[in-house]
Design a protein around this motif. Sequence first.
Motif, PDB file in Angstrom:
ATOM      1  N   ARG A   1       2.495  -0.862   4.463  1.00 42.31           N
ATOM      2  CA  ARG A   1       1.549  -0.309   3.796  1.00 42.31           C
ATOM      3  C   ARG A   1       1.595   1.449   3.570  1.00 42.31           C
TER       4      ARG A   1
ATOM      5  N   ARG B   1       5.550  -2.056   0.659  1.00 40.50           N
ATOM      6  CA  ARG B   1       6.997  -1.695   0.237  1.00 40.50           C
ATOM      7  C   ARG B   1       7.967  -1.661   1.428  1.00 40.50           C
TER       8      ARG B   1
ATOM      9  N   PHE C   1       8.474  -3.729   5.846  1.00 38.17           N
ATOM     10  CA  PHE C   1       7.563  -3.504   4.691  1.00 38.17           C
ATOM     11  C   PHE C   1       6.258  -3.310   5.336  1.00 38.17           C
TER      12      PHE C   1
ATOM     13  N   PRO D   1       1.091  -5.637  -3.868  1.00 36.36           N
ATOM     14  CA  PRO D   1       2.289  -5.166  -4.056  1.00 36.36           C
ATOM     15  C   PRO D   1       2.386  -3.665  -3.438  1.00 36.36           C
ATOM     16  N   TYR D   2       1.383  -3.140  -2.761  1.00 33.95           N
ATOM     17  CA  TYR D   2       1.438  -2.133  -2.072  1.00 33.95           C
ATOM     18  C   TYR D   2       2.325  -2.030  -0.652  1.00 33.95           C
TER      19      TYR D   2
ATOM     20  N   ALA E   1      13.171  -6.485  -2.368  1.00 36.39           N
ATOM     21  CA  ALA E   1      12.630  -5.342  -3.144  1.00 36.39           C
ATOM     22  C   ALA E   1      11.531  -5.596  -4.079  1.00 36.39           C
ATOM     23  N   ASP E   2      11.349  -7.210  -4.385  1.00 38.90           N
ATOM     24  CA  ASP E   2      10.034  -7.445  -5.337  1.00 38.90           C
ATOM     25  C   ASP E   2       8.918  -7.635  -4.657  1.00 38.90           C
ATOM     26  N   GLY E   3       8.893  -7.623  -3.351  1.00 37.98           N
ATOM     27  CA  GLY E   3       7.527  -7.869  -2.641  1.00 37.98           C
ATOM     28  C   GLY E   3       7.896  -8.758  -1.504  1.00 37.98           C
TER      29      GLY E   3
END
Length: 229
Positions: free
Chosen positions: A136, A47, A134, A44-45, A172-174
């Motif tokens: 890190r 984003r 997305f 989940p990091y 937005a959830d991953g």
Amino acid sequence: MQHTELGVVHTGIERADPTAVAALSRFGVATVHEAMGRVGLMRPYLRPVYPAARMCGTAVTVLLQPGDNWMLHVAAEQIRDGDVVVAACTTESEDGFFGELLATSFRARGCRGLIIDGGVRDIADLETMDFPVFSRAVSAKGTVKATLGSVNVPVVCGNALVRPGDAIVADADGVVVVPRERVAEVADASAAREEREAGKRAQFRAGKLGLDVYGMRGPLAELGLRYED
């Protein structure tokens, strides 16, 4: 630590079926992850660099060296319309590997976005372009072009294995990875899951409790849950 070959570009990769990928693109990450058996999520990091960023496409994979973005330029040549670039690094690095200029180049090749276990910059420009990324980290620190990595080899990005041609869904959830041979199956399972959830949603709107919709009262009682006035 990545354990794979360096200094190679594989040009003839097998991509997931585009019709199946289009079907998969209708669904969010949470639905796909659940429908696939709760596997495939990246850490989940990773984003979105702006709130509305989302993407679905087939993976062109890149193995980078720390602080060196040379292989992203090499990867641009391998991008086809509908691809997502997935970039991992041989060791942790949060430098700004990617920005607006590379995004412009990627988009011209038909790229749907970038997943990178590293840093990016030019965030305001990326949002203006609506080029989904997305990452890190966000870092203005620049990179060099000095050391070979590889393109279109299996990589581990955000603790998830990604093979060239696998499907990537990000919102937005991953970020979730769907093996290329499972995309049609997972799209069908995602559709079935959404249909079931629509029925439950109607019950919740009518005031029913999850305790009853999911049949929880019996198991809770068996475990000794008590209600005291």
